[in-house]
Design a protein around this motif. Sequence first.
Motif, PDB file in Angstrom:
ATOM      1  N   TYR A 193      21.363  21.835  12.478  1.00 14.88           N
ATOM      2  CA  TYR A 193      21.423  22.509  13.778  1.00 14.88           C
ATOM      3  C   TYR A 193      22.614  23.455  13.854  1.00 14.88           C
ATOM      4  O   TYR A 193      23.316  23.517  14.856  1.00 14.88           O
ATOM      5  N   CYS A 194      22.901  24.147  12.753  1.00 13.77           N
ATOM      6  CA  CYS A 194      24.157  24.896  12.716  1.00 13.77           C
ATOM      7  C   CYS A 194      24.048  26.273  13.369  1.00 13.77           C
ATOM      8  O   CYS A 194      23.088  27.005  13.171  1.00 13.77           O
ATOM      9  N   SER A 195      25.091  26.606  14.149  1.00 16.94           N
ATOM     10  CA  SER A 195      25.155  27.929  14.774  1.00 16.94           C
ATOM     11  C   SER A 195      25.727  28.923  13.770  1.00 16.94           C
ATOM     12  O   SER A 195      26.356  28.535  12.795  1.00 16.94           O
ATOM     13  N   PRO A 196      25.540  30.227  13.989  1.00 14.89           N
ATOM     14  CA  PRO A 196      26.100  31.247  13.080  1.00 14.89           C
ATOM     15  C   PRO A 196      27.624  31.259  13.140  1.00 14.89           C
ATOM     16  O   PRO A 196      28.212  30.778  14.099  1.00 14.89           O
ATOM     17  N   LEU A 214      23.021  17.868  -1.062  1.00  8.85           N
ATOM     18  CA  LEU A 214      23.673  18.813  -0.159  1.00  8.85           C
ATOM     19  C   LEU A 214      23.718  18.269   1.257  1.00  8.85           C
ATOM     20  O   LEU A 214      22.766  17.678   1.734  1.00  8.85           O
ATOM     21  N   MET A 215      24.850  18.485   1.891  1.00  9.61           N
ATOM     22  CA  MET A 215      25.085  17.976   3.235  1.00  9.61           C
ATOM     23  C   MET A 215      24.033  18.477   4.210  1.00  9.61           C
ATOM     24  O   MET A 215      23.666  19.630   4.195  1.00  9.61           O
ATOM     25  N   GLY A 220      23.419  14.338   1.689  1.00  8.45           N
ATOM     26  CA  GLY A 220      22.273  14.404   2.581  1.00  8.45           C
ATOM     27  C   GLY A 220      21.275  13.308   2.267  1.00  8.45           C
ATOM     28  O   GLY A 220      20.613  12.772   3.143  1.00  8.45           O
ATOM     29  N   GLU A 221      21.202  12.971   0.967  1.00  9.10           N
ATOM     30  CA  GLU A 221      20.315  11.899   0.538  1.00  9.10           C
ATOM     31  C   GLU A 221      21.072  11.069  -0.491  1.00  9.10           C
ATOM     32  O   GLU A 221      21.874  11.622  -1.236  1.00  9.10           O
ATOM     33  N   LYS A 222      20.808   9.792  -0.562  1.00 10.80           N
ATOM     34  CA  LYS A 222      21.547   8.954  -1.521  1.00 10.80           C
ATOM     35  C   LYS A 222      21.252   9.390  -2.959  1.00 10.80           C
ATOM     36  O   LYS A 222      20.177   9.898  -3.261  1.00 10.80           O
ATOM     37  N   ILE A 223      22.224   9.184  -3.834  1.00  8.56           N
ATOM     38  CA  ILE A 223      22.155   9.676  -5.208  1.00  8.56           C
ATOM     39  C   ILE A 223      22.213   8.523  -6.204  1.00  8.56           C
ATOM     40  O   ILE A 223      22.949   7.555  -5.997  1.00  8.56           O
ATOM     41  N   TYR A 224      21.450   8.633  -7.295  1.00 10.12           N
ATOM     42  CA  TYR A 224      21.535   7.644  -8.366  1.00 10.12           C
ATOM     43  C   TYR A 224      22.085   8.244  -9.654  1.00 10.12           C
ATOM     44  O   TYR A 224      22.734   7.582 -10.431  1.00 10.12           O
ATOM     45  N   LEU A 225      21.768   9.529  -9.885  1.00 13.79           N
ATOM     46  CA  LEU A 225      22.047  10.142 -11.185  1.00 13.79           C
ATOM     47  C   LEU A 225      23.499  10.560 -11.345  1.00 13.79           C
ATOM     48  O   LEU A 225      24.109  11.103 -10.418  1.00 13.79           O
ATOM     49  N   ASP A 258      25.435  15.751   9.911  1.00 16.72           N
ATOM     50  CA  ASP A 258      24.723  15.408  11.139  1.00 16.72           C
ATOM     51  C   ASP A 258      24.696  13.905  11.404  1.00 16.72           C
ATOM     52  O   ASP A 258      23.703  13.367  11.910  1.00 16.72           O
ATOM     53  N   GLY A 259      25.801  13.248  11.078  1.00 17.83           N
ATOM     54  CA  GLY A 259      25.837  11.787  11.174  1.00 17.83           C
ATOM     55  C   GLY A 259      26.146  11.244  12.568  1.00 17.83           C
ATOM     56  O   GLY A 259      25.363  10.471  13.120  1.00 17.83           O
ATOM     57  N   CYS A 260      27.292  11.644  13.112  1.00 18.71           N
ATOM     58  CA  CYS A 260      27.746  11.053  14.378  1.00 18.71           C
ATOM     59  C   CYS A 260      28.000  12.135  15.413  1.00 18.71           C
ATOM     60  O   CYS A 260      28.152  13.300  15.084  1.00 18.71           O
ATOM     61  N   ILE A 261      28.122  11.702  16.676  1.00 25.28           N
ATOM     62  CA  ILE A 261      28.445  12.641  17.741  1.00 25.28           C
ATOM     63  C   ILE A 261      29.959  12.700  17.904  1.00 25.28           C
ATOM     64  O   ILE A 261      30.607  11.674  18.130  1.00 25.28           O
ATOM     65  N   ILE A 262      30.547  13.893  17.740  1.00 27.00           N
ATOM     66  CA  ILE A 262      32.009  13.970  17.793  1.00 27.00           C
ATOM     67  C   ILE A 262      32.524  14.877  18.903  1.00 27.00           C
ATOM     68  O   ILE A 262      33.717  14.955  19.119  1.00 27.00           O
ATOM     69  N   SER A 263      31.651  15.564  19.611  1.00 26.19           N
ATOM     70  CA  SER A 263      32.111  16.310  20.779  1.00 26.19           C
ATOM     71  C   SER A 263      30.973  16.319  21.792  1.00 26.19           C
ATOM     72  O   SER A 263      29.816  16.546  21.427  1.00 26.19           O
ATOM     73  N   ARG A 264      31.309  16.056  23.041  1.00 32.19           N
ATOM     74  CA  ARG A 264      30.273  15.926  24.068  1.00 32.19           C
ATOM     75  C   ARG A 264      30.659  16.736  25.292  1.00 32.19           C
ATOM     76  O   ARG A 264      31.818  16.743  25.706  1.00 32.19           O
TER      77      ARG A 264
END
Length: 443
Positions: free
Chosen positions: A425-428, A420-421, A256-261, A34-40
């Motif tokens: 807002y994912c559709s089926p 996890l990514m 989805g969240e930054k990782i250290y381990l 869910d980072g950038c807009i790639i289709s409008r």
Amino acid sequence: MIALLDCNNFYVSCERLFKTSLNDKPVAVLSNNDGCIISRSEEVKSMGIKMGEPLFKVKKKLNDAGVYICSSNYSLYGDISNRVMEIIRKDCDILEKYSIDEAFFDLSNIKNKELFCFNLKNKILKWTGIPVSIGIGKTKTLSKIANRVVKKNNEYKIRLNFNGIYEINCEDELNYILRNTSVEDIWGIGRRLSVFFRKININDAFSFKNINLKFIRQKKGIVTQKTVLELRGVECYPIELEQADRKSICVSRSFGEKIYLYEELQSALIIYSEKASQKLRKYRLSCGAITVFIQTSRYDEKYYFDSKTFTFIEQTLDSRLIWIKANYLLKKLYVKGFRYSKVGIILSKLCRHEKVQISLLNYALNNENSYDDKESKVLMKTIDSLNERFGEGKVRIASGANSFSYKKKLNTLKKKNNWLMRSNYCSPCYTTRWCDIPKVKIK
DNA sequence: TCTGGGGTCCTAGGACCC
DNA sequence: TCTGGGGTCCTAGGACCC
């Protein structure tokens, strides 16, 4: 003559198929995580939202305007794409699938090209629901420009309505179009090259077409020279019927969240290794080398990126072997203290299964890292078919990342697989998963 | 706070060969 | 003092595409 068919706002159009209430509403589709807009949709484009814009920068604007936001759903888009391609292939078998939403096809033997394309366009709309635009020109590069004319009608103003189809008819019209096309809008001219050309006062496609061939070859190489020739109507890129074998396979995702381990990196990498190896086998290939890379965000003050490569003595398709080496590379790459944003694996030096060069050394040394070839192939095939039948990831490689002690460690840190990514807002998967098939009620 | 993923091809330069 | 000519292969980096 070559046609380029391009699906309009493809991902948005796919999302609208099964949710018809979105048809005249503004819709945007996001990149992974869910980072950038790639289709409008057109509505979102006219709001001034740019391609590739980060969501967090425009979220408020989108919400205020009531824009419907979707995470990307590649299994849906891939399936719809195949359906569109099959419809084209029925009418024209000299076809090259160029990308998920584009195809080149040959029209040389067709008399009324515009009518043929018009009928094709209507058929695709009727059978799949996807609206498309088609540009026709002497070469791929020109058909790309013709396609642009359809979509950016208002910039060219040569006709009121194209009905989704445009064929470059004569030299005068071509030159008019090229004069009105910026140099950076030519297929093959990207950011860097357009800066160069703008500097030497070549601003539009017409002056680019008339540039000195020797000069361009010397300064910018053969590829750019070919682009000039293609604008002059000289075919340099023929339609490719056979899809060439892949040269590399890459699987990577932002977290989805930054990782250290280290263990968290491991648990992500093992999944990517399995995905990559599965893809490898799907294409009937083996790999001769693997590369692992890790990185922090490019926007992070403490930026870190590194990659390491391991080369196999003998090409392999075995997930276990690939994972052992991937894990070994990760160990060498990991430095404590960074906020990692991404890990990935690249398989390279690919070759067909049947062309693997068998190594004398593997046999002579009874190498502990090699498996019996026959057994390995049967095992991998079994795993792949089990996963295909019962769902992705049902049979997996055992590793520290799946172990009890690691899960305990996560528990004490009160963490889950936070890497996890994001896909909020994912559709089926309407067309590729049994339980997601839309239900129809008949009264 | 938050910024995608997956590819291809070309070129220059280094290492090596006879 | 003065040191040729002609190749191949590999790789990293840069450019592009969707």
